[in-house]
Every structure is written in C-alpha cells, then in structure tokens.
Write an enzyme that holds these catalytic residues in place. Structure first.
Site, PDB file in Angstrom:
ATOM      1  N   ASP A 365      42.391  25.802  38.126  1.00  0.00           N
ATOM      2  CA  ASP A 365      42.509  26.970  38.997  1.00  0.00           C
ATOM      3  C   ASP A 365      43.724  26.829  39.917  1.00  0.00           C
ATOM      4  OD1 ASP A 365      41.472  29.113  41.108  1.00  0.00           O
ATOM      5  OD2 ASP A 365      40.157  29.293  39.366  1.00  0.00           O
ATOM      6  N   TRP A 476      43.772  35.642  35.327  1.00  0.00           N
ATOM      7  CA  TRP A 476      44.817  36.426  36.006  1.00  0.00           C
ATOM      8  C   TRP A 476      44.215  36.960  37.294  1.00  0.00           C
ATOM      9  CZ3 TRP A 476      49.375  39.099  33.461  1.00  0.00           C
ATOM     10  CH2 TRP A 476      50.029  39.962  34.345  1.00  0.00           C
ATOM     11  N   ASP A 477      44.665  36.409  38.404  1.00  0.00           N
ATOM     12  CA  ASP A 477      44.065  36.740  39.690  1.00  0.00           C
ATOM     13  C   ASP A 477      44.954  37.720  40.459  1.00  0.00           C
ATOM     14  OD1 ASP A 477      42.289  36.648  41.811  1.00  0.00           O
ATOM     15  OD2 ASP A 477      42.202  34.461  41.868  1.00  0.00           O
ATOM     16  N   ASN A 479      44.901  38.526  44.607  1.00  0.00           N
ATOM     17  CA  ASN A 479      44.104  38.198  45.784  1.00  0.00           C
ATOM     18  C   ASN A 479      44.395  38.985  47.054  1.00  0.00           C
ATOM     19  OD1 ASN A 479      42.101  36.343  45.069  1.00  0.00           O
ATOM     20  ND2 ASN A 479      43.619  34.741  44.806  1.00  0.00           N
ATOM     21  N   ASP A 547      33.251  36.158  43.736  1.00  0.00           N
ATOM     22  CA  ASP A 547      33.391  34.788  44.225  1.00  0.00           C
ATOM     23  C   ASP A 547      32.065  34.242  44.719  1.00  0.00           C
ATOM     24  OD1 ASP A 547      36.004  34.377  43.602  1.00  0.00           O
ATOM     25  OD2 ASP A 547      36.797  34.910  45.574  1.00  0.00           O
TER      26      ASP A 547
HETATM   27  C1  GLA Z   1      40.241  34.068  44.061  1.00  0.00           C
HETATM   28  C2  GLA Z   1      39.348  33.879  42.876  1.00  0.00           C
HETATM   29  C3  GLA Z   1      38.743  32.497  42.910  1.00  0.00           C
HETATM   30  C4  GLA Z   1      39.837  31.462  42.935  1.00  0.00           C
HETATM   31  C5  GLA Z   1      40.750  31.704  44.108  1.00  0.00           C
HETATM   32  C6  GLA Z   1      41.959  30.792  44.056  1.00  0.00           C
HETATM   33  O1  GLA Z   1      39.494  34.130  45.244  1.00  0.00           O
HETATM   34  O2  GLA Z   1      38.376  34.866  42.821  1.00  0.00           O
HETATM   35  O3  GLA Z   1      37.906  32.313  41.799  1.00  0.00           O
HETATM   36  O4  GLA Z   1      40.550  31.520  41.729  1.00  0.00           O
HETATM   37  O5  GLA Z   1      41.213  33.042  44.141  1.00  0.00           O
HETATM   38  O6  GLA Z   1      42.835  30.994  45.089  1.00  0.00           O
END
Ligand code: GLA
Length: 728
Positions: A365, A476-477, A479, A547
């Site tokens: 991750d 692929w995030d 945020n 999350d």
């Molecule tokens: C997001 C994702 C998490 C993790 C964090 C990493 O919050 O949902 O699962 O990958 O970013 O920064």
C-alpha cells in the site's frame, strides 16, 4: 422485439421481461412520458398524456401553452419556456438568453447499443439489448438532441442517455444537461437514498416525499462518501418482496444530482444527471456533448428484485474486467499492518506467513515511493524509495513471487504533494485559482488532468511502474475531493468545464491502463469508498468499499452498497481488533463471514497473529475457495437488516439454478432470554428439499421460505454463522 413503434398513435413501447416503458408524442411533437411499470402485454394507448386536460386558465378557458408545459409529462424537459418544474436541458444562446424547446424530428430503432464517446457505459450484444434513438430539434437554436433508450430485456433494465449537437452557426452554452427524467403521478411515494461519510459510506435512508424538491448531489468532483448517485421512489408498503420501486443509478463518477420533485398537481418528476452547479459547456458550431448514462430499474416485487436486476446488469453489461466472472486471488494488504512503516524484509515476512495460511497475493500500500514516510509528501514522484524497498521493486516482486504469492501495488495517480519533485518542477500542474492559496486536503493538491500533457505524464508513471516488475494488481486511490476549481490550461470561457473534464481525464487514464494491461486486476478506491459508483465499475471489477473494516460497521455499509452493487464488486477485508477505526472487538470468525460477502482478503500484520488465529485464517481461506463462485455469481437476498432491527443481520446468496443457498446470520447484540429467532428465508426452490450441510437435517424449500428457519444457540455479541443448504 423489445421496442415497437405504433405509427398511428405515435407511441413507442419498450418492453423488458417484466416491465414496460411507454413514450408518446403530443400533437406539437413534444416527447412525453406515458407509463413505466409492470409489463403490458397488449398495445399501449396515449390517453395518459392528458393532452386535452390542461390546467384550467380562466381568462382563456382552454389549453394554454404555459399551463400545458408546466403539466405535461416530459421525457426531457427544457428550461426557459414555461415548464417550471426541474428542467433537464438549459441552453443559452450567443446573446446570453436562455430558452430551448425540443420537438420530435425522427427516430431509429436498432439492435445492440452504441458506445458513449469518452464515457463508461453499459454494453450488450445483439439479442441482449435494443436501442431507440429519438432525435429532437430546436430550429431556432440550431440544436439537435438525441434521447437514447437501451432496453435490456432479461435484466429488466432500461438505460438512458442524451447527446446534444450544435448544428447551427452560433456558439451555445450548455448550462445544464441531465440524463434521465421520469414524470409520474405520486403514489404516496417514499424516497430511498444513500448517505454517509468517510468510513461510513452508503447508509440507507428512507422517508416520505414532501412538496417541493428533495435531492441528493455531489459537488466534490467525485460521487463521494456523503451522497450517492442513486435514488428510488417506492410505494409505502414496499419491502424486500413487495411494492413498486422506481430506481435510478448513474454511470458517472463526478458531480451529480438526483432529485424527486412533488408538484402542485401531485405529479412527481424524478431526475438524474451531472450537477449543473459549476457546470457550463461551450458548444461551438459542429460540436457535440454526450451526457452520461442513467440506469433505470422498475420492480413491481419490492426492493429485492430491484437489487437483483442491478446486480445481474452490472455483472453482465458493465464490468469488463477479465476477473469479472473469475475467482480473485485472496490478498493481504499491508496498510493497517504497517501504515508507512515498512521495508522489503517486513513485506517478505508478511508474504511468507500469509502463504502458509493460504493467502495468494501481497498488496504493497501507500508509502513505497519518493521519500514518503507519512502522508505529507511525494505524491507525483512515482519512483521506488530504495531506502525502504532495498534491492528495488523488481527484487521485492520477484521474491514475493518466489514465495508463491502474486504482487499488487497502491498508487494515487491523480494527486500531487506540495512537497514533491513534481510540484517543484510544475507548480502550475495543480488545480488552483491563481492568486488564491489553494486549499490542501491530506496535505495534497489535485493534478489538472483535464490537460493532455499531464495525463500523458501520469500515465507514463503508471505504465513504467507496471512494466518494471511482475505486478498483477493495482489499487488506484484518490484521497481528496476537488476545490479551487481553476485550470491554468483552459480558457476563461471553459473554466466551468473543469469538473467534467477532470472525470473524463480519469476515464481516459483508466481506459489506457486496462487496454495496455488487460490481465491486471484493478481495484478502485477513494479514501475508502468515495468513488464506489457504476462509472468506476466499467474499469475495475471491484472497488474498496470503506476504510472502516469493523465487522459490525461493515454490516450497514455493505447492506447499502449491495442494495445496488454485486457482492463481487465490494472490496472487503478481515482486519485486527480492536478495530483501528472504531475500537470495537469482534470475533475473528465474524470478520471473515462479513468479508466473505465481498471480494475477501486481509488487512493486518499476519506475523503477529496467535496460533489459534492462524488456524482460523487457514479455515477462512478454504471457506473462501468453497463459496466464492456462489457469492460472486449468485442471487443476493436480504433477509433481515441490523440497521432496522438493531439486533441481527441476515442475508443469503442463492445459485442461479437454486441448487445451493448460503445464508449468513450475525447476532450483533445478544438479547436476554431470546432462545431462537425465526426468519423467513428466500432464494430457495419451493418445490425442492435442501440438506443443511452443517447438521445434515433436510428441510423443504417451501417451509424455509413460507414458515421460516430457526437461528439459535448464539452466545455473545457479534457472533455469526454460515448455513449452507444444498438441494437433495
Ligand atoms: C486511503 C485508502 C486506504 C489506504 C490509504 C493510504 O485512505 O482507502 O485503504 O490505501 O488511503 O494512504
């Protein structure tokens, strides 16, 4: 024939297996809505357009245009000409005046379905889907609008989209363009929508309609944690098995609006489309604008049938991934295990231990690139941090592969940290309003991927990483949400196109990715589940749901998500206790049973588990292999909802041929002196008998469904059990 046209009555009839949608033309050529509901076996009539019955205007004492337009059930109402309900298409001319009136010009009915330029969309072969395109015109504007309807007979789904073209000589502004409208008479409707927050996504809410407008929307640049591009209007008696349900879902991942408006005449206008706030698209002569697709489901048999229509439709007509109908490798993700504090040795330790317990893929991750040891830097610098990943990425992946695990990686390609090499080189690449300090969220900015050269840079980074080692999965995030909407690249007139162009940029990037790496398993994610929408499902067969990995919180999140989306798409992992988000302690078995209702995997430091916990993991990985085909492909039935009853939760997945049914029951809160609970099950063949594998006892499907099954012998909170019924 799913679509027929009756020339004399000017009526289009769209039939699925159990539903009918009827469109009619008024004498002026307005495209009107006649009916949506249970299937009509015979020809439809147009009297429900009420063309003679316009509201009474005393001075004229006859049908008057404005009164008529404010009353007529429109398929795509336009703004500025006298329909005062929510409009779906607002066009401003070169002089700055807003008004548009669409009338029928021609139509075409054909087998199959066209792609939507630049957008995700459902698909189907000839024989699976038929399409009706109704072309309308406003001669004064020189505007053409194509109202497109695709009928998926078997799934009981009708999709809609709208395309406008500037066929005149003046530049037009598209200030609003929604994709779907449903004008109906109120049936004492209640509205169902999904609300939420970070770590608390897609909570179901239901309440009565009141006069005026009730809407859910997003202006965050993504479909969002907070509200969801889905609404359903239901009659008051609606349960899982009964009641009329009219549902809309949007194949789009950006700003949306979905609304029900109860009017003065007790009619209801239900609309869905791109949010018109902070949206304006410049349409020069010769140009077209394609609005995204909306998915319509009507069920005359309650919410359960609606759910199964969406599930089947998305699995067979939206998700393209090679993994769609395949077993996904059981993954272990190191986020909750290590956060940013890991290195090659730690990851290899996790991989070795995971392998022994039956886990099949390691996902590395956030924190492997640039100099990222917390969330304050390096987004945009997609080169491996060799201080942590000693020996480099390829070495790590090779070693993981030698252990016998596949390897996956996390990326957040749309972002840029102020503290990054990329930002120092290209500060103008961030979305921003010059002269105003842009708002940071999680200490990051968003890249202006409306700009082609930035997309090329971003794609180049992803592709280089994937070519550098045997990487078989990408998370692929995304945020943060968008604000300070300014693009250095776009002109003054086009700034209000940025939200939509951003989403088109995401789609283009993901399209390039799945084309270049067709065997890659892609999982979308956005701070948990803020971009869990049908748009993303077109690119990835699964999306990280939330999350929050707490088994009890997940019951509600997964119930809301599974109201629309197939279990095969819901990213779900077993994590440690006390849970990192809510601090709750739940049994390891329960966490496994809840994650089994999704993609299934782990998100914990497996090297720290006890012997007893390792044994449970070994049993769970076997359980996954035993049931995954059923969970992925089966029909989902919601039996009881902890959200409603506050004590227990229950769902079932039945094989398409009803040969087996897997029931999951969770006693969330123990109740004193309650020895057993009887629940009516669903999904069985009423004429068949079933053996409950765990006890060997045989039950009739009929009795399980009509009379019920007893859930008993639970002691304590958050206890769960699986019940596997096999037809004898
Ligand atoms: C997001 C994702 C998490 C993790 C964090 C990493 O919050 O949902 O699962 O990958 O970013 O920064």
């Amino acid at each position: 024939m799913a679509i027929t046209y009756n020339e004399s009555g000017k009526i289009f009839k769209l039939d699925t297996a159990d539903t009918t949608y009827v469109i009619g033309l008024s004498s002026e050529g307005y495209v009107g809505h006649i009916y949506y509901g249970d299937r009509l076996a015979k020809e439809a009539d147009n009297y429900l357009l009420r063309m003679e019955e316009a509201p009474f205007t005393p001075s004229v004492n006859k049908r008057e245009k404005s009164a008529f337009l404010d009353f007529f059930p429109m398929e795509l109402p336009t703004g500025g000409i006298g329909d005062y309900r929510e409009s779906c298409l607002n066009i401003r001319n070169e002089e700055g005046r807003m008004g548009c009136e669409l009338t029928y010009a021609s139509h075409e009915i054909y087998k199959g379905k066209n792609k939507l330029a630049g957008l995700p969309a459902s698909f189907g072969k000839e024989g699976e889907v038929e399409t009706l395109d109704i072309t309308c015109r406003d001669e004064i504007l020189g505007l053409e609008a194509v109202l497109s309807y695709s009928v998926f007979e078997k799934e009981n789904v009708i999709t809609r989209n709208v395309r406008v073209a500037n066929t005149g000589s003046q530049t037009l502004k598209v200030e609003k363009i929604y994709s779907a409208c449903l004008d109906m008479d109120n049936e004492n409707f209640q509205m169902i929508s999904l609300h939420g927050s970070w770590a608390r996504e897609r909570q179901i809410q239901r309440g009565p309609l009141h006069y005026g407008k009730q809407r859910v929307s997003s202006l965050r640049g993504e479909s969002s944690h907070q509200e969801h591009p889905f609404i359903a209007l239901v009659t008051p008696e609606t349960t899982q098995q009964q009641g009329r349900v009219y549902a809309m879902n949007f194949i789009y991942s950006g700003n949306f609006t979905a609304q029900a408006e109860l009017t003065q005449f007790d009619s209801v206008r239900m609309t869905m489309g791109i949010n018109s706030e902070e949206f304006c698209w410049i349409l020069d002569p010769g140009e077209e604008f394609q609005a995204p697709e909306a998915v319509l489901v009507y069920s005359g048999e309650g919410l359960g049938k609606m759910t199964r229509s969406f599930h089947g439709f998305y699995r067979d007509h939206l998700i393209r991934s090679a993994y769609n109908h395949k077993k996904r490798p059981i993954l272990i993700n190191n986020w909750e295990a290590t956060y940013f504090d890991f290195n090659t040795d730690k990851l290899l330790d996790i991989a070795r231990t995971a392998k022994a317990d039956g886990i099949e893929m390691l996902v590395m991750d956030d924190g492997w690139f640039g100099k990222r040891n917390s969330d304050n830097c390096s987004l945009g610098d997609w080169t491996v941090n060799e201080e942590k990943i000693t020996g480099g990425l390829k070495h790590l992946v090779d070693e993981v592969n030698k252990i016998g695990l596949k390897f996956g990686i996390w990326m957040e390609p749309e972002m840029i940290s102020p503290d990054s090499e990329l930002y120092r080189a290209h500060p103008d690449w961030a979305i921003q309003i010059p002269g105003r300090e842009a708002t940071q969220s999680r200490q990051q900015y968003v890249l202006d991927i409306s700009r082609p050269e930035i997309r090329d840079y971003v794609y180049g980074c992803i592709s280089k990483v994937l070519h550098s080692a045997n990487i078989e999965y990408v998370k692929w995030d995304m945020n943060r949400q968008l604000c300070d909407m300014g693009s250095i690249w776009l002109g003054r007139e086009n700034q209000q196109e940025l939200f939509h162009r951003y989403v088109l940029g995401v789609y283009e990037l993901q399209e390039r990715l799945v084309r270049e790496f067709p065997d890659l398993l892609l999982e979308n994610c956005s701070g948990g589940g803020a971009r869990f929408d049908p748009g993303m499902l077109y690119y990835s067969p699964q999306i990280w749901c939330s999350d929050d990995t707490d088994a009890v919180e997940r019951l509600r999140i997964q119930e809301g998500t599974a109201l629309i989306y197939p279990l095969s798409a819901m990213g779900a992992h077993v994590s440690v206790c006390p849970n990192h988000t809510v601090g709750r302690v739940t049994p390891f078995e329960t966490r496994g049973h809840v994650a089994l209702a999704g993609t299934f995997g782990y998100e914990l430091d497996i090297t720290k588990l006890s012997e007893e916990e390792h044994k449970i993991v070994q049993e769970q990985t076997k359980m996954y292999h035993k049931y995954h085909d059923l969970v992925r492909e089966g029909d989902y039935y919601r039996i009881a909802s902890y959200r409603e009853n506050h004590y227990y939760d229950c769902w079932a997945v039945a094989a398409k041929d009803k040969s087996e049914v897997l029931v999951t029951y969770v006693q969330v809160l123990a109740a004193a002196n309650m020895h057993s609970r009887k629940l009516r099950l669903d999904g069985f063949d009423a004429t068949a008998d079933y053996r409950l594998e765990e006890t060997g006892k045989v039950y009739t499907g009929e009795m399980l469904m009509k009379a019920g099954f007893l859930f008993k012998d639970f002691w304590g909170d958050a206890k769960s059990r699986l019940y596997h019924f096999v037809r004898v």
